[in-house]
Design an enzyme around this catalytic site. Structure first.
Site, PDB file in Angstrom:
ATOM      1  N   ASP A  31     126.658  16.943-106.429  1.00 56.73           N
ATOM      2  CA  ASP A  31     125.844  17.407-107.549  1.00 56.73           C
ATOM      3  C   ASP A  31     124.419  17.764-107.153  1.00 56.73           C
ATOM      4  O   ASP A  31     123.699  18.392-107.934  1.00 56.73           O
ATOM      5  CB  ASP A  31     125.738  16.287-108.587  1.00 56.73           C
ATOM      6  CG  ASP A  31     126.865  16.318-109.589  1.00 56.73           C
ATOM      7  OD1 ASP A  31     127.347  17.413-109.882  1.00 56.73           O
ATOM      8  OD2 ASP A  31     127.244  15.241-110.077  1.00 56.73           O
ATOM      9  N   CYS A  32     124.000  17.307-106.013  1.00 58.43           N
ATOM     10  CA  CYS A  32     122.594  17.441-105.636  1.00 58.43           C
ATOM     11  C   CYS A  32     122.350  18.543-104.621  1.00 58.43           C
ATOM     12  O   CYS A  32     121.214  18.765-104.198  1.00 58.43           O
ATOM     13  CB  CYS A  32     122.088  16.112-105.100  1.00 58.43           C
ATOM     14  SG  CYS A  32     122.215  14.849-106.353  1.00 58.43           S
TER      15      CYS A  32
END
Ligand code: BGC
Ligand code: NOJ
Length: 820
Positions: free
Chosen positions: A491-492
């Site tokens: 997600d990052c």
């Protein structure tokens, strides 16, 4: 393991399937979950936590203040006033110094026993299967040789159902609280007069000596819970809350001869009024359903029968998979705690834990699909329903709502979509479900797309799977690799965000649809999903479809090999400007874990030695005794072209933390390559049960996986965070059951293809599969890791490379596997 380490805070009682905590001041609150169907509670080792029905945001029944001081304060509290001395069986909130304490976290229940000065109070909390309520069973024992007349006070605080409003909108909430009390039953009915048709009941099955429903009356205005007025002065005030903060508190006066004990219970229930009239008289609610609940649990034996039902429930579920093997950690986790955690992740997704507040993320699309992999063998029918719910939040172009609320089952517009791995996980969960259940009918189940008419649905689940694969094939960038969107599994890694504004979310900012940023991990995941799909088509007899999908697989495989090999490992991504990510040519973040795992699992590097080389690079550069760090070197400065991953301090979360979830893909990759010793070593490196010797560093619950352990770049290397709600649960169960032990459900039957340490003489396992029970005995006379040289079913030789066919007689069958 040294006894000191083992006994510092607690130990596993394996035969009781309990973790026993022997002192309350654990390195962090150690959590358990109550509930298995729709009604849930969080319960820590000091009885902290809260309760909700279905949805921790929209139907929260009791209050909890996150990140409190101390961290865990508020919950299912009992105060004892024994001749003026006030204490709690679970130590908090009074924290009296001389209370003997034990907490047993079991499957769906927590039992806390406190004793002081010859008086013992046992509190047992659980949710009976199929019920929308918690039972709190109390047993008070006088172990002294004198008569005792203690007073016991229950205490919990009601939440006004919508948890976000409840903790932010005081100009309204301070004025709306309403309750009614009838006998020993407290009814929390805030908003019941208007739109709501439901209420919370908190009742005692025994006559009470008093009650309180106003927090101000029970606790005080300037007092804390540890010095609450009523228990210290020993007399309830019979307060009726009007506005402010309604609570539920009962006073029980006991009279116990030496050696005597008394048991009774409380129920905390969620009640929907249904069709019955809402009110008996103006302002007087119709309490018929609530009264029936109190009557049911007041009947002699009812509470113990409900508890027995819960124990049966878990015995039956866990009997689907049990193993005896030479490693105690693997055995304990696989048999009990890992499966138990899989139930929690299936039910909660990433919504409610000590780290997830229940108001942020509901059910995650990718998360819930992966959670199914560790759950489907327990209750396939619930997996089926979940798959269809998730699929219905996919859009017709193939992209998905990233999250949805469990109560409404509608996609969450705030976070939106465009995470371009999401849709592929649906293929994995669906195939796992069909392999487990044999139910191919799910493919034809009508299942709409979220942006289409929900009335006349013509699309099927199979259409969703096709749409998913087609999306990835179609949406590719300059290297021919899949576009990444906001992010893939990581997600990052936000290659389209370019955020310089501290108030915006990395998850949603940025214009992704016109971007060219590509993900090697999605390519690897696609390879895996496409192969799964092709095998499904083989099984269905759809040769043309299988061929078409295999052609896509071949094309993507060639792309990966031609564009993503960096010399000794697979690169991670290509940024929006085409710059490579995860390459030796980068200064930081040269090698990432995810693309090694997924490319190898997807079949890349199989014929050219790259798979092994990629894994050796992982071993050399990323592996530590506490697990595999996500990438190296860690990022030391923020880089807007890479996003949130560079916002974290080195060694935590996605910036070179040990993200347990992605470790499991490497474990499986080692199994694929036949390296059983490596696979077990890696498996143990993140296994919570194996962390007890370093528990003051680890800090987390020794019975459930943590999302993250701090990596070697962090000052607290090996410290666990974000325990319980992590995809690690499902994937480690896949690792241990299907990778190491090699018991793999398949379309036509069960396959047994273990990959174990060479020194293991073998193992035995029981697997229930499609109604039959297989008693599996694996022997390893030649000391190998992998390779089946003989396979017998009920004494008859089968093809060692083949599948054990489904017999379907509901009986027990003996399977013998000889490795060599
Ligand atoms: C975390 C991720 C998480 C994401 C979405 C990030 O801050 O590092 O692990 O998935 O937020 O909530
Ligand atoms: C946690 C999220 O729940 C999951 O979806 C994501 O893949 C990981 N973080 C990694 O960023």
């Amino acid at each position: 393991m040294s006894l000191d380490a083992q006994e510092k805070y607690g130990y596993f009682d394996d035969s009781a399937r309990e973790y026993v905590i022997t002192r309350p001041d654990t390195p962090l609150p150690w959590l358990n979950y109550l509930g298995q169907d729709e009604f849930f509670g969080l319960c820590t080792n000091t009885a902290g936590g809260y309760t909700f029905w279905k949805d921790a945001k929209l139907r929260r029944l009791t209050r909890y203040r996150y990140n409190n001081v101390p961290y865990d304060l508020g919950g299912r509290y009992f105060y004892v006033n024994d001749d003026g001395a006030v204490w709690n069986p679970g130590w908090k909130p009074v924290k009296a110094a001389d209370v003997a304490y034990e907490c047993r976290h079991g499957l769906g229940y927590t039992k806390i026993i406190g004793s002081r000065d010859g008086l013992e109070v046992e509190a047992l909390f659980f949710v009976p299967p199929g019920e929308n309520l918690e039972v709190w069973k109390i047993t008070v024992r006088n172990r002294s040789n004198q008569r005792k007349t203690p007073k016991l006070f229950s205490y919990q605080e009601f939440c006004f159902f919508e948890a976000l409003n409840d903790m932010t909108n005081y100009q309204r909430t301070y004025s709306i609280g309403e309750v009614e009390v009838e006998g020993s039953a407290i009814y929390h009915k805030t908003e019941y007069r208007e739109r709501r048709n439901h209420y919370t009941l908190f009742a005692c099955t025994r006559p009470i000596a008093g009650f309180d429903t106003s927090r101000d009356a029970f606790v005080g205005i300037h007092e804390g819970l540890h010095e609450a007025r009523v228990p210290f002065c020993g007399q309830a005030t019979n307060s009726l809350a009007f506005g402010w903060n309604p609570i539920g508190a009962h006073q029980i006066d006991l009279d116990l001869a030496p050696g005597a004990e008394e048991s009774f219970a409380f129920v905390l229930a969620y009640v929907e009024q249904g069709e019955e009239p809402k009110f008996d008289a103006p302002f007087v609610m119709n309490k018929s359903v609530g009264r029936a609940i109190v009557a049911k649990y007041s009947a002699p034996g009812a509470v113990d029968a409900a508890l027995a039902k819960l124990k049966d429930y878990w015995d039956t579920l866990l009997a689907n998979f049990q193993v005896e093997c030479p490693n105690e950690h693997a055995q304990r986790m696989a048999n009990t705690w890992n499966q138990y955690q899989c139930m929690a992740t299936f039910n909660m997704s990433r919504s409610a834990s000590m780290y997830e507040t229940g108001i942020g993320r509901g059910m995650g699309f990718r998360d819930s699909n992966q959670d199914l992999l560790g759950f489907v063998h327990m209750i396939p029918s619930r997996a089926r329903e979940r798959i269809l719910d998730i699929a219905a939040t996919q859009l017709s172009d193939g992209t998905c709502y990233h999250q949805y609320q469990p109560l409404t089952k509608k996609g969450n517009a705030d976070i939106g979509g465009d995470f371009y791995d999401d849709h592929l996980w649906l293929v994995l969960s669906t195939c796992a479900y069909i392999k487990e259940s044999g139910d191919v009918s799910i493919l034809q189940a009508r299942c709409g797309f979220a942006d289409h008419d929900t009335e006349n649905v013509t699309s099927t689940l199979l259409d969703h799977l096709e749409t998913s694969l087609a999306y990835t094939m179609k949406k590719r960038g300059p290297h021919g690799l899949p576009l990444i969107g906001h992010a893939d599994w990581n997600d990052c890694l936000n290659l389209n965000c370019f955020s310089t504004e501290p108030n915006e979310s990395f998850q949603t900012a940025g214009d992704v649809r016109d971007s060219k940023a590509e993900s090697v991990m999605i390519a690897g995941l696609f390879l895996y999903a496409a192969r799964e799909m092709a095998e499904l088509y083989d099984f269905l007899g759809h040769a043309d479809d299988a061929k078409r999908i295999r052609a896509d697989h071949a094309e993507m495989l060639a792309t990966v090999e031609n564009t993503a090999w960096d010399g000794a490992w697979y690169t991670r991504a290509y940024a929006a400007d085409g710059a490579v990510v995860g390459s030796k040519s980068n200064v930081e973040g040269q090698i990432y874990i995810e693309s090694q795992g997924w490319c190898v699992l997807g079949g890349a590097g199989a014929d050219n030695g790259r798979a092994r080389q990629a894994l050796e690079s992982v071993h050399e550069r990323l592996y530590t005794k506490n697990g595999i760090v996500l990438q190296q070197p860690a990022y030391s400065t923020y880089d807007k072209a890479l996003g949130e991953v560079t916002s974290y301090p080195p060694g935590v979360k996605e910036n070179a933390g040990i993200f347990s979830h992605n470790n499991t893909w490497i474990h499986l990759a080692w199994c694929k390559l036949g390296e059983g010793d490596r696979a077990l070593e890696y498996y143990l490196s993140i296994c919570p049960s194996a962390k007890q010797e370093q528990i003051d560093t680890y800090r987390g619950e020794p019975y459930v996986y943590a999302q993250m352990l701090a990596g070697r770049d962090a000052p607290c290397f090996g410290e666990a965070k974000n325990n319980w709600l992590t995809g690690t649960a499902a994937w480690t169960f896949v690792v241990v059951s299907q990778g190491l032990l090699g018991i793999q459900p398949d379309y036509r039957g069960l396959r047994v293809d273990p990959c174990i340490p060479k020194a293991w003489p073998g193992f035995t396992a029981t697997r229930r599969f499609r109604g039959d029970t297989y008693q599996i005995r694996v022997v390893n006379p030649d000391g190998v890791s992998k390779g089946v040289k003989a396979l017998r079913l009920d004494g008859q030789e089968l093809d060692p490379a083949g599948t054990i066919p489904v017999i379907g007689d509901g009986k027990t069958h003996e399977v013998e596997v000889v490795l060599g």
